[in-house]
Design a protein around this motif. Structure first.
Motif, mmCIF file in Angstrom:
data_model
loop_
_atom_site.group_PDB
_atom_site.id
_atom_site.type_symbol
_atom_site.label_atom_id
_atom_site.label_comp_id
_atom_site.label_asym_id
_atom_site.label_seq_id
_atom_site.Cartn_x
_atom_site.Cartn_y
_atom_site.Cartn_z
ATOM 1 N N PHE A 31 0.860 -1.172 0.000
ATOM 2 C CA PHE A 31 0.000 0.000 0.000
ATOM 3 C C PHE A 31 0.900 1.228 0.000
ATOM 4 O O PHE A 31 2.082 1.160 0.345
ATOM 5 C CB PHE A 31 -0.969 0.001 1.190
ATOM 6 C CG PHE A 31 -0.308 -0.049 2.532
ATOM 7 C CD1 PHE A 31 -0.069 1.110 3.242
ATOM 8 C CD2 PHE A 31 0.066 -1.258 3.092
ATOM 9 C CE1 PHE A 31 0.527 1.071 4.489
ATOM 10 C CE2 PHE A 31 0.658 -1.313 4.342
ATOM 11 C CZ PHE A 31 0.894 -0.142 5.040
ATOM 12 N N THR A 32 0.341 2.359 -0.400
ATOM 13 C CA THR A 32 1.100 3.593 -0.511
ATOM 14 C C THR A 32 0.715 4.524 0.628
ATOM 15 O O THR A 32 -0.464 4.684 0.915
ATOM 16 C CB THR A 32 0.811 4.281 -1.864
ATOM 17 O OG1 THR A 32 1.149 3.382 -2.919
ATOM 18 C CG2 THR A 32 1.598 5.563 -2.017
ATOM 19 N N VAL A 33 1.709 5.131 1.258
ATOM 20 C CA VAL A 33 1.481 6.121 2.301
ATOM 21 C C VAL A 33 2.051 7.446 1.810
ATOM 22 O O VAL A 33 3.198 7.502 1.366
ATOM 23 C CB VAL A 33 2.162 5.722 3.622
ATOM 24 C CG1 VAL A 33 1.970 6.791 4.677
ATOM 25 C CG2 VAL A 33 1.638 4.386 4.103
ATOM 26 N N VAL A 34 1.232 8.509 1.880
ATOM 27 C CA VAL A 34 1.668 9.832 1.435
ATOM 28 C C VAL A 34 1.685 10.759 2.646
ATOM 29 O O VAL A 34 0.656 10.955 3.295
ATOM 30 C CB VAL A 34 0.726 10.397 0.356
ATOM 31 C CG1 VAL A 34 1.196 11.767 -0.101
ATOM 32 C CG2 VAL A 34 0.607 9.442 -0.818
ATOM 33 N N ILE A 49 -3.232 4.716 0.396
ATOM 34 C CA ILE A 49 -3.860 4.256 -0.852
ATOM 35 C C ILE A 49 -3.646 2.754 -0.970
ATOM 36 O O ILE A 49 -2.510 2.282 -1.002
ATOM 37 C CB ILE A 49 -3.258 4.970 -2.075
ATOM 38 C CG1 ILE A 49 -3.316 6.495 -1.884
ATOM 39 C CG2 ILE A 49 -3.990 4.552 -3.343
ATOM 40 C CD1 ILE A 49 -2.503 7.260 -2.901
ATOM 41 N N PHE A 50 -4.754 2.019 -1.033
ATOM 42 C CA PHE A 50 -4.702 0.570 -1.189
ATOM 43 C C PHE A 50 -4.913 0.202 -2.648
ATOM 44 O O PHE A 50 -5.671 0.856 -3.357
ATOM 45 C CB PHE A 50 -5.794 -0.103 -0.347
ATOM 46 C CG PHE A 50 -5.576 0.046 1.125
ATOM 47 C CD1 PHE A 50 -4.655 -0.744 1.773
ATOM 48 C CD2 PHE A 50 -6.292 0.975 1.843
ATOM 49 C CE1 PHE A 50 -4.452 -0.615 3.137
ATOM 50 C CE2 PHE A 50 -6.096 1.120 3.206
ATOM 51 C CZ PHE A 50 -5.173 0.328 3.849
ATOM 52 N N ILE A 67 -8.251 7.649 3.565
ATOM 53 C CA ILE A 67 -8.103 6.299 3.023
ATOM 54 C C ILE A 67 -8.733 6.273 1.643
ATOM 55 O O ILE A 67 -9.879 6.680 1.471
ATOM 56 C CB ILE A 67 -8.795 5.251 3.927
ATOM 57 C CG1 ILE A 67 -8.347 5.394 5.381
ATOM 58 C CG2 ILE A 67 -8.553 3.854 3.408
ATOM 59 C CD1 ILE A 67 -6.902 5.086 5.632
ATOM 60 N N ARG A 68 -7.996 5.791 0.661
ATOM 61 C CA ARG A 68 -8.487 5.727 -0.708
ATOM 62 C C ARG A 68 -8.165 4.364 -1.309
ATOM 63 O O ARG A 68 -7.271 3.668 -0.846
ATOM 64 C CB ARG A 68 -7.847 6.817 -1.583
ATOM 65 C CG ARG A 68 -8.130 8.234 -1.120
ATOM 66 C CD ARG A 68 -9.589 8.577 -1.320
ATOM 67 N NE ARG A 68 -9.885 9.937 -0.968
ATOM 68 C CZ ARG A 68 -10.493 10.306 0.149
ATOM 69 N NH1 ARG A 68 -10.849 9.417 1.033
ATOM 70 N NH2 ARG A 68 -10.737 11.569 0.385
#
Length: 80
Positions: A31-34, A49-50, A67-68
């Motif tokens: 998953f992406t963490v911003v 972002i999953f 959460i997206r």
């Protein structure tokens, strides 16, 4: 980020022929963490972002975190 973070150390008897490592079998799921901020030091809320088409129903996420879901490798997509 990855869902599965197995340790590279184990506790086992010296000379053991095999060592079992527990895993969730999600070692290739990411998953992406911003995390972002402005030059004046003000921070934006974190975004996670999953890689999915939709978010799972009934899941509870922390407040203050966006959460997206994005089906293409968890990338950010700019929408106007």
């Amino acid at each position: 980020m990855t869902f599965d973070l197995p340790s590279n150390r184990t506790v086992n008897a010296a000379g053991a022929k095999s060592v079992f490592v527990k895993t969730t079998w999600h070692d290739k799921s990411y998953f992406t963490v911003v995390l972002s901020c402005l030059a004046d030091g003000s921070k934006f809320p974190p975004v996670i972002i999953f890689k999915r088409k939709t978010l799972p129903k009934g899941m509870k996420f922390p407040s203050g975190v966006l959460i997206r879901a994005q089906p293409k490798a968890g990338w950010m997509k700019m929408e106007q």
